[in-house]
Design an enzyme around this catalytic site. Structure first.
Site, PDB file in Angstrom:
ATOM      1  N   CYS A 129      73.296  50.106  32.930  1.00  0.00           N
ATOM      2  CA  CYS A 129      74.355  49.225  33.468  1.00  0.00           C
ATOM      3  C   CYS A 129      75.622  49.974  33.883  1.00  0.00           C
ATOM      4  O   CYS A 129      76.212  49.686  34.939  1.00  0.00           O
ATOM      5  CB  CYS A 129      74.706  48.145  32.437  1.00  0.00           C
ATOM      6  SG  CYS A 129      74.780  48.768  30.752  1.00  0.00           S
ATOM      7  N   HIS A 248      81.291  45.169  31.655  1.00  0.00           N
ATOM      8  CA  HIS A 248      81.744  46.536  31.384  1.00  0.00           C
ATOM      9  C   HIS A 248      82.871  46.878  32.365  1.00  0.00           C
ATOM     10  O   HIS A 248      82.832  46.471  33.547  1.00  0.00           O
ATOM     11  CB  HIS A 248      80.615  47.535  31.621  1.00  0.00           C
ATOM     12  CG  HIS A 248      79.505  47.490  30.594  1.00  0.00           C
ATOM     13  ND1 HIS A 248      79.512  46.668  29.495  1.00  0.00           N
ATOM     14  CD2 HIS A 248      78.348  48.214  30.512  1.00  0.00           C
ATOM     15  CE1 HIS A 248      78.412  46.878  28.783  1.00  0.00           C
ATOM     16  NE2 HIS A 248      77.687  47.808  29.384  1.00  0.00           N
TER      17      HIS A 248
HETATM   18  P1  NAP Z   1      67.799  41.947  22.684  1.00  0.00           P
HETATM   19  O1  NAP Z   1      68.714  40.826  23.007  1.00  0.00           O
HETATM   20  O2  NAP Z   1      67.820  42.504  21.304  1.00  0.00           O
HETATM   21  O3  NAP Z   1      66.294  41.502  23.057  1.00  0.00           O
HETATM   22  C1  NAP Z   1      65.197  42.318  22.794  1.00  0.00           C
HETATM   23  C2  NAP Z   1      63.964  41.719  23.450  1.00  0.00           C
HETATM   24  O4  NAP Z   1      62.844  42.595  23.236  1.00  0.00           O
HETATM   25  C3  NAP Z   1      63.570  40.371  22.849  1.00  0.00           C
HETATM   26  O5  NAP Z   1      62.950  39.560  23.812  1.00  0.00           O
HETATM   27  C4  NAP Z   1      62.551  40.795  21.799  1.00  0.00           C
HETATM   28  O6  NAP Z   1      61.625  39.774  21.448  1.00  0.00           O
HETATM   29  C5  NAP Z   1      61.813  41.874  22.563  1.00  0.00           C
HETATM   30  N1  NAP Z   1      61.099  42.721  21.604  1.00  0.00           N
HETATM   31  C6  NAP Z   1      61.592  43.449  20.598  1.00  0.00           C
HETATM   32  N2  NAP Z   1      60.598  44.037  19.913  1.00  0.00           N
HETATM   33  C7  NAP Z   1      59.443  43.664  20.508  1.00  0.00           C
HETATM   34  C8  NAP Z   1      58.055  43.934  20.267  1.00  0.00           C
HETATM   35  N3  NAP Z   1      57.656  44.723  19.267  1.00  0.00           N
HETATM   36  N4  NAP Z   1      57.127  43.394  21.115  1.00  0.00           N
HETATM   37  C9  NAP Z   1      57.533  42.592  22.132  1.00  0.00           C
HETATM   38  N5  NAP Z   1      58.821  42.302  22.406  1.00  0.00           N
HETATM   39  C10 NAP Z   1      59.762  42.826  21.601  1.00  0.00           C
HETATM   40  O7  NAP Z   1      68.063  43.198  23.628  1.00  0.00           O
HETATM   41  P2  NAP Z   1      68.514  43.238  25.163  1.00  0.00           P
HETATM   42  O8  NAP Z   1      69.971  43.429  25.232  1.00  0.00           O
HETATM   43  O9  NAP Z   1      67.905  42.119  25.908  1.00  0.00           O
HETATM   44  O10 NAP Z   1      67.903  44.637  25.608  1.00  0.00           O
HETATM   45  C11 NAP Z   1      66.544  44.904  25.646  1.00  0.00           C
HETATM   46  C12 NAP Z   1      66.299  46.250  26.296  1.00  0.00           C
HETATM   47  O11 NAP Z   1      66.755  46.171  27.646  1.00  0.00           O
HETATM   48  C13 NAP Z   1      67.092  47.419  25.698  1.00  0.00           C
HETATM   49  O12 NAP Z   1      66.427  48.005  24.605  1.00  0.00           O
HETATM   50  C14 NAP Z   1      67.221  48.337  26.867  1.00  0.00           C
HETATM   51  O13 NAP Z   1      66.076  49.180  26.973  1.00  0.00           O
HETATM   52  C15 NAP Z   1      67.278  47.405  28.062  1.00  0.00           C
HETATM   53  N6  NAP Z   1      68.673  47.214  28.496  1.00  0.00           N
HETATM   54  C16 NAP Z   1      69.035  47.781  29.634  1.00  0.00           C
HETATM   55  C17 NAP Z   1      70.319  47.660  30.084  1.00  0.00           C
HETATM   56  C18 NAP Z   1      70.753  48.369  31.307  1.00  0.00           C
HETATM   57  O14 NAP Z   1      71.743  49.027  31.213  1.00  0.00           O
HETATM   58  N7  NAP Z   1      70.091  48.267  32.423  1.00  0.00           N
HETATM   59  C19 NAP Z   1      71.258  46.935  29.380  1.00  0.00           C
HETATM   60  C20 NAP Z   1      70.875  46.335  28.214  1.00  0.00           C
HETATM   61  C21 NAP Z   1      69.569  46.489  27.780  1.00  0.00           C
HETATM   62  P3  NAP Z   1      61.833  38.899  20.104  1.00  0.00           P
HETATM   63  O15 NAP Z   1      62.856  37.846  20.458  1.00  0.00           O
HETATM   64  O16 NAP Z   1      60.476  38.318  19.894  1.00  0.00           O
HETATM   65  O17 NAP Z   1      62.281  39.810  19.032  1.00  0.00           O
HETATM   66  O1  3JN Z   2      75.082  49.657  25.477  1.00  0.00           O
HETATM   67  C1  3JN Z   2      75.156  49.242  26.624  1.00  0.00           C
HETATM   68  O2  3JN Z   2      76.200  48.721  27.083  1.00  0.00           O
HETATM   69  C2  3JN Z   2      73.987  49.370  27.523  1.00  0.00           C
HETATM   70  C3  3JN Z   2      72.763  49.643  26.744  1.00  0.00           C
HETATM   71  C4  3JN Z   2      71.619  49.948  27.274  1.00  0.00           C
HETATM   72  C5  3JN Z   2      70.467  50.283  26.457  1.00  0.00           C
HETATM   73  C6  3JN Z   2      70.398  49.819  25.144  1.00  0.00           C
HETATM   74  C7  3JN Z   2      69.312  50.170  24.345  1.00  0.00           C
HETATM   75  C8  3JN Z   2      68.317  50.981  24.834  1.00  0.00           C
HETATM   76  C9  3JN Z   2      69.442  51.069  26.972  1.00  0.00           C
HETATM   77  C10 3JN Z   2      69.486  51.521  28.398  1.00  0.00           C
HETATM   78  O3  3JN Z   2      69.331  50.667  29.275  1.00  0.00           O
HETATM   79  O4  3JN Z   2      69.679  52.699  28.669  1.00  0.00           O
HETATM   80  C11 3JN Z   2      68.385  51.438  26.151  1.00  0.00           C
HETATM   81  C12 3JN Z   2      67.282  52.309  26.658  1.00  0.00           C
HETATM   82  O5  3JN Z   2      66.441  51.781  27.378  1.00  0.00           O
HETATM   83  O6  3JN Z   2      67.250  53.486  26.297  1.00  0.00           O
END
Ligand code: NAP
Ligand code: 3JN
Length: 341
Positions: A129, A248
């Site tokens: 992000c 952000h």
């Molecule tokens: P979150 O609110 O904690 O949600 C996590 C999601 O992953 C929930 O749907 C959860 O399902 C699922 N999950 C966790 N463990 C799992 C498993 N073993 N099998 C299947 N599903 C599972 O987190 P979030 O903020 O949405 O972020 C999720 C991911 O998105 C991050 O780890 C990161 O890689 C990515 N992300 C990217 C950005 C970006 O900068 N582009 C920003 C934020 C996040 P349950 O509800 O069933 O636990």
């Molecule tokens: O912390 C934030 O503001 C963005 C977080 C992104 C994030 C959180 C957990 C795992 C990432 C990401 O998108 O880089 C990851 C990951 O996929 O490594």
């Protein structure tokens, strides 16, 4: 019009739920939607366009009949499950760090490097992000004046760390209340961040690496160079978590090869897609996280000359980290893809 079967991996998460909402709001041509998550969520119902849809378990077999996967459940799950999705014939848009720096995987921001999408082997990566909002704003300036060096400090909302982080901030605000000083009781154990985040700042996002930077900071460095196809740009980042729920903010300083005045930069930014300039000092107009939350655009303001060097500029960039920083960027990639599918 052709319609597509879409699987959303991590559909119950903060990002996954925004993905579903963005697909609906942008009227993406969806035939079937398959929300996937962990066994904790199996059977729960999520809302998609007013229909209640049951969450299914994420398994290798969950991708049968799926055209497009939007994945956001963490990097290790993407590594484990996306190869099965590709094998099943789906194209995956991955919102984690799992494949971003893989040479065979394009890392795409549609306003910056849309053509890279078509050099894929079944997986397209969505950047971090903090990278996305910075590269959208810097692209027109880089095209015009060639950026030599970027110095960025981020002010990242807690929603970037998912639902447990939002719960931590809410709990701490309730516990401390409006007391001056804002210290949390000593026996309190924070659940997500290493310290209290309410009334505090934490200069630490993701893990520390051997060079003293955090992984989040190095993501900004490496991803920006890959998206711009320019390994020569010097980039240094400091990423800070702030007690803001959504959006952000970034203080960005650039040094350019060619002269770039604030007026020229403002003109270039104003005519670039996905950007809104808010920069009127006499009326106290500048971008702020509460105003950017829920919006698709990236907001740029405080555009001014860096008076300490010959060709330098300072900018303040704010964007909804869950939309353009994650879900919207992924859906825009899907929109570009289906134009050619
Ligand atoms: P979150 O609110 O904690 O949600 C996590 C999601 O992953 C929930 O749907 C959860 O399902 C699922 N999950 C966790 N463990 C799992 C498993 N073993 N099998 C299947 N599903 C599972 O987190 P979030 O903020 O949405 O972020 C999720 C991911 O998105 C991050 O780890 C990161 O890689 C990515 N992300 C990217 C950005 C970006 O900068 N582009 C920003 C934020 C996040 P349950 O509800 O069933 O636990
Ligand atoms: O912390 C934030 O503001 C963005 C977080 C992104 C994030 C959180 C957990 C795992 C990432 C990401 O998108 O880089 C990851 C990951 O996929 O490594």
């Amino acid at each position: 019009m052709k319609r597509y079967n879409i699987a959303v991996v991590g559909a119950t998460g903060v990002v996954g739920s925004q993905m579903l909402d963005t697909l609906a709001k942008r009227k993406f041509p969806v035939s079937k939607i398959r929300p996937l998550a962990s066994k904790r969520s199996v059977g729960k119902k999520i809302d998609f366009k007013g229909r209640k849809i049951k969450v299914e378990l994420l398994t290798e077999d969950a991708f049968c009949g799926i055209d497009i996967v939007l994945s956001s459940a963490g990097a290790s799950l993407s590594k484990r499950f996306l190869p099965a999705a590709v094998k099943a014939g789906a194209i995956c848009i991955d919102n984690t760090s799992a494949y971003r720096m893989d040479d065979k995987v394009p890392l795409v921001v549609p306003e910056v490097n849309p053509k890279d999408i078509f050099k894929n082997n079944g997986i397209i990566a969505n950047p971090n992000c903090s990278t996305i909002q910075m590269v959208v704003a810097l692209k027109p300036l880089h095209d015009y004046a060639k950026i030599k060096r970027i110095v960025v400090s981020t002010y990242q909302a807690v929603s970037g760390a998912g639902n447990p982080a939002l719960l931590q901030l809410e709990k701490e605000i309730a516990l401390i209340g409006p007391k001056r000083g804002g210290r949390i009781p000593k026996k309190y154990k924070p659940e997500k961040f290493p310290y209290q985040i309410a009334y505090n700042l934490i200069p630490h996002i993701d893990v520390f690496l051997g060079n003293g930077y955090t992984k989040e900071e190095m993501k900004m460095v490496n991803e920006t160079r890959k998206i711009f196809h320019d390994k020569s740009i010097g980039i240094t980042a400091t990423c800070v978590r702030v007690p803001v729920f959504v959006s952000h903010s970034e203080a960005v300083n650039i040094e350019t090869r060619k002269l770039l005045t604030p007026a020229k930069a403002k003109g270039l930014l104003e005519k670039s897609p996905g950007i809104k300039v808010i920069d009127n000092l006499s009326e106290l107009k500048y971008p702020m996280p509460v105003d950017a939350a829920g919006k698709y655009d990236i907001y740029v303001g405080r555009i001014r000359k860096d008076e300490s060097i010959k060709n330098g500029l300072n900018l303040w960039i704010v964007s909804d980290n869950l939309l353009k920083g994650a879900a919207l960027n992924a859906v825009q990639i899907a929109e570009l893809l289906i134009k050619k599918l």
